[in-house]
Design a protein around this motif. Structure first.
Motif, mmCIF file in Angstrom:
data_model
loop_
_atom_site.group_PDB
_atom_site.id
_atom_site.type_symbol
_atom_site.label_atom_id
_atom_site.label_comp_id
_atom_site.label_asym_id
_atom_site.label_seq_id
_atom_site.Cartn_x
_atom_site.Cartn_y
_atom_site.Cartn_z
ATOM 1 N N UNK A 1 -22.585 67.629 21.158
ATOM 2 C CA UNK A 1 -22.791 66.923 22.423
ATOM 3 C C UNK A 1 -21.669 65.919 22.645
ATOM 4 N N UNK A 2 -21.420 65.639 23.910
ATOM 5 C CA UNK A 2 -20.574 64.496 24.250
ATOM 6 C C UNK A 2 -21.271 63.730 25.362
ATOM 7 N N UNK A 3 -20.827 62.531 25.564
ATOM 8 C CA UNK A 3 -21.492 61.690 26.558
ATOM 9 C C UNK A 3 -20.500 60.860 27.321
ATOM 10 N N UNK B 1 -14.039 73.671 26.230
ATOM 11 C CA UNK B 1 -13.736 72.877 27.406
ATOM 12 C C UNK B 1 -14.845 73.115 28.428
ATOM 13 N N UNK B 2 -15.350 72.046 28.998
ATOM 14 C CA UNK B 2 -16.444 72.156 29.973
ATOM 15 C C UNK B 2 -15.976 71.521 31.281
ATOM 16 N N UNK B 3 -16.197 72.198 32.393
ATOM 17 C CA UNK B 3 -15.846 71.594 33.684
ATOM 18 C C UNK B 3 -16.973 71.713 34.679
ATOM 19 N N UNK C 1 -13.853 68.294 30.516
ATOM 20 C CA UNK C 1 -14.057 67.624 29.226
ATOM 21 C C UNK C 1 -13.646 68.575 28.122
ATOM 22 N N UNK C 2 -12.706 68.122 27.293
ATOM 23 C CA UNK C 2 -12.293 68.922 26.144
ATOM 24 C C UNK C 2 -12.800 68.297 24.871
ATOM 25 N N UNK C 3 -13.025 69.149 23.864
ATOM 26 C CA UNK C 3 -13.526 68.647 22.581
ATOM 27 C C UNK C 3 -12.620 67.559 22.013
ATOM 28 N N UNK C 4 -13.202 66.658 21.268
ATOM 29 C CA UNK C 4 -12.433 65.697 20.477
ATOM 30 C C UNK C 4 -11.903 66.420 19.239
ATOM 31 N N UNK C 5 -11.036 65.735 18.488
ATOM 32 C CA UNK C 5 -10.404 66.391 17.333
ATOM 33 C C UNK C 5 -11.424 66.844 16.298
ATOM 34 N N UNK C 6 -12.561 66.201 16.288
ATOM 35 C CA UNK C 6 -13.494 66.446 15.186
ATOM 36 C C UNK C 6 -14.709 67.290 15.571
ATOM 37 N N UNK D 1 -12.578 64.430 25.412
ATOM 38 C CA UNK D 1 -11.530 63.843 26.242
ATOM 39 C C UNK D 1 -11.753 64.333 27.664
ATOM 40 N N UNK D 2 -11.965 63.417 28.574
ATOM 41 C CA UNK D 2 -12.339 63.787 29.933
ATOM 42 C C UNK D 2 -11.196 63.475 30.889
#
Ligand SMILES: [Cu+2]
Length: 359
Positions: free
Chosen positions: A336-338, A292-294, A320-325, A310-311
Motif C-alpha cells: 500500500x501507499x498513501x 505504477x498506478x495512475x 504513483x510509482x513504487x518506492x525503492x523498497x 513517488x507521486x
C-alpha cells in the motif's frame, strides 16, 4: 436568626474541605500514569522513549551508560516518564511561541511545575532512524482529536548534541487540520493518527517537534522526538534496494498483460479542505519488481504529500510509482501507499485506477 448564620461558617468550611479532597483525588487521577492524554509514539517522544525502554527497569544502573539522557531524566523526575502522556499546556490560545521560551521547547516551557524540565537537557538522546519522507504517529488515549497537528524538524546545521532548541531552529514540514477522533485509527484504548512529513536535505541527528492542538478544550501538547536522517534507513541496508525503472526496460506506461496488477483506492480521513487516502496495489500475475498506478481526478483534487510511493501530477492525471523498497511483489502479494491531498466541493474516489507492472 443569628444561629443559622453561626452554623453556616463550619458548614461552608466542611463543604469546601470535601471539595478540596475531591479536587485532590481528581488531580491525582488525572495526572497518574493511567490518565488519558497522549504523545508521539513513533518516532518516540523523549519521555515516551525513556518510558518504553526503561519503564519496567528504571532502577537499572546500566541506564547511566547505555542511555545517559534517559538516566538523567529518570533521576530528575520519574513522573516525567510515568506521565509520558501529560506533556501539555492549557489556555495558550495558539500563541505557542509566546508561551514557550527558547530552550524550553521540550518541556513545554517548564509545564506541570517543572516535571518535564529534564527533557530540555541537551545531549545524545537515543534517536529513531527516519528518511526525508516520514510520518509521525500520535497516540491519543482519550480520543480528543485535533484542531490541528503541526510537525517541525530542526534545520540542517542545527546541532542537537550541543544547542538548546529554539523556535528559530525549526521548520514546518507537515501538518493536518481539524480532524475529529472519529476519523483517527481506533486503538484498544483511544485512537492514533499518522501525519506525513517531508524534510529533505537533512543528515544525521535532528529533533522532530510536534504540536498537537487537542479538540476537547484549549490543550496543546509539545513533543520532542529525536531522529537520525540517513544514519539508519527504513530500507534495511543489508537488502540491496531493487531498482525502480532501469532505462533499458520498457517504461511503466507500456501496456502489460491485463490483470497483471490491480489497485484499489480508499479515503481514510477527510477534513475541511484536506483528505488522506490509501491505495492498495496487488500483483495478480507473476513476480514483479516495480509498479505504477495512475488515475484522474475529476474535481480538482491535488496530492500534496505521499509516502511509500513517488507521486507525480500532470493536469488531472496522477501517477504513483513504487518506492525503492516496495516495488518487488511476489505473485498475489500486495502493498500500500498513501497520501494527503486537498479538495473542495466534493471528493469522490476516482472511477478507474490503472495499474502497470515492471517485470
Ligand atoms: Cu487529555
Amino acid at each position: 436568626m443569628s444561629t443559622p448564620h453561626r452554623r453556616r461558617a463550619p458548614l461552608v468550611a466542611a463543604i469546601l474541605s470535601v471539595c478540596a479532597v475531591v479536587a485532590a483525588l481528581l488531580t491525582t487521577a488525572l495526572s497518574g500514569p493511567a490518565s488519558a492524554h497522549g504523545s508521539v509514539v513513533d518516532p518516540a517522544s523523549r519521555n515516551y522513549g525513556c518510558w518504553q525502554r526503561w519503564g519496567s527497569d528504571f532502577q537499572n544502573p546500566a541506564m547511566a551508560t547505555q542511555d545517559p539522557m534517559c538516566w538523567q531524566a529518570w533521576q530528575a523526575d520519574p513522573n516525567a516518564m510515568w506521565n509520558w502522556n501529560g506533556l501539555f499546556r492549557e489556555g495558550v490560545a495558539g500563541n505557542h511561541q509566546a508561551a514557550i521560551p527558547d530552550g524550553q521547547l521540550c518541556s513545554a516551557g517548564h509545564t506541570a511545575s517543572g516535571r518535564y524540565n529534564a527533557l530540555d537537557t541537551v545531549g545524545a538522546w537515543k534517536t529513531s532512524p527516519v528518511t526525508s519522507n516520514f510520518r509521525i504517529k500520535l497516540y491519543d488515549q482519550a480520543s480528543h482529536g485535533a484542531d490541528y497537528i503541526r510537525v517541525y524538524v530542526s534545520k540542517q546545521g542545527y546541532n542537537a548534541s550541543t544547542t538548546p532548541l529554539r523556535w528559530s531552529d525549526l521548520e514546518l514540514v507537515g501538518q493536518i487540520g481539524n480532524t475529529p477522533a472519529s476519523q483517527w485509527t481506533p486503538e484498544s484504548q483511544g485512537v492514533s493518527i499518522q501525519v506525513p512529513a517531508n524534510a529533505p536535505g537533512r543528515t544525521g541527528r535532528h529533533v522532530v517537534y510536534t504540536i498537537w492542538q487537542a479538540s476537547h478544550l484549549d490543550q496543546s501538547y509539545y513533543l520532542c522526538s529525536d531522529v537520525d536522517f540517513g544514519g539508519g534507513s527504513t530500507t534495511p541496508p543489508s537488502t540491496p534496494p531493487p531498482t525502480t525503472t532501469p532505462p533499458s526496460t520498457p517504461p511503466p506506461s507500456t501496456p502489460n498483460p491485463a490483470g497483471a496488477c490491480t489497485a484499489t483506492y480508499r479515503i481514510t480521513g477527510q477534513w475541511g479542505g484536506g483528505f488522506q487516502a490509501e491505495v492498495q496495489v496487488t500483483n495478480g500475475g507473476s513476480p514483479i519488481r516495480g509498479w505504477s498506478v495512475s488515475w484522474n481526478y475529476a474535481n480538482g483534487q491535488q496530492v500534496t504529500s505521499a509516502w511509500n510511493a513517488t507521486v507525480s501530477t500532470s493536469g488531472t492525471l496522477v501517477t504513483a510509482r513504487n518506492a525503492a523498497y516496495n516495488g518487488t511483489l511476489a505473485a498475489g502479494a500486495s502493498t500500500t501507499f498513501g497520501f494527503v491531498g486537498s479538495w473542495s466541493g466534493s471528493n469522490p474516489a476516482p472511477g478507474i485506477l490503472s495499474c502497470t507492472t515492471v517485470a
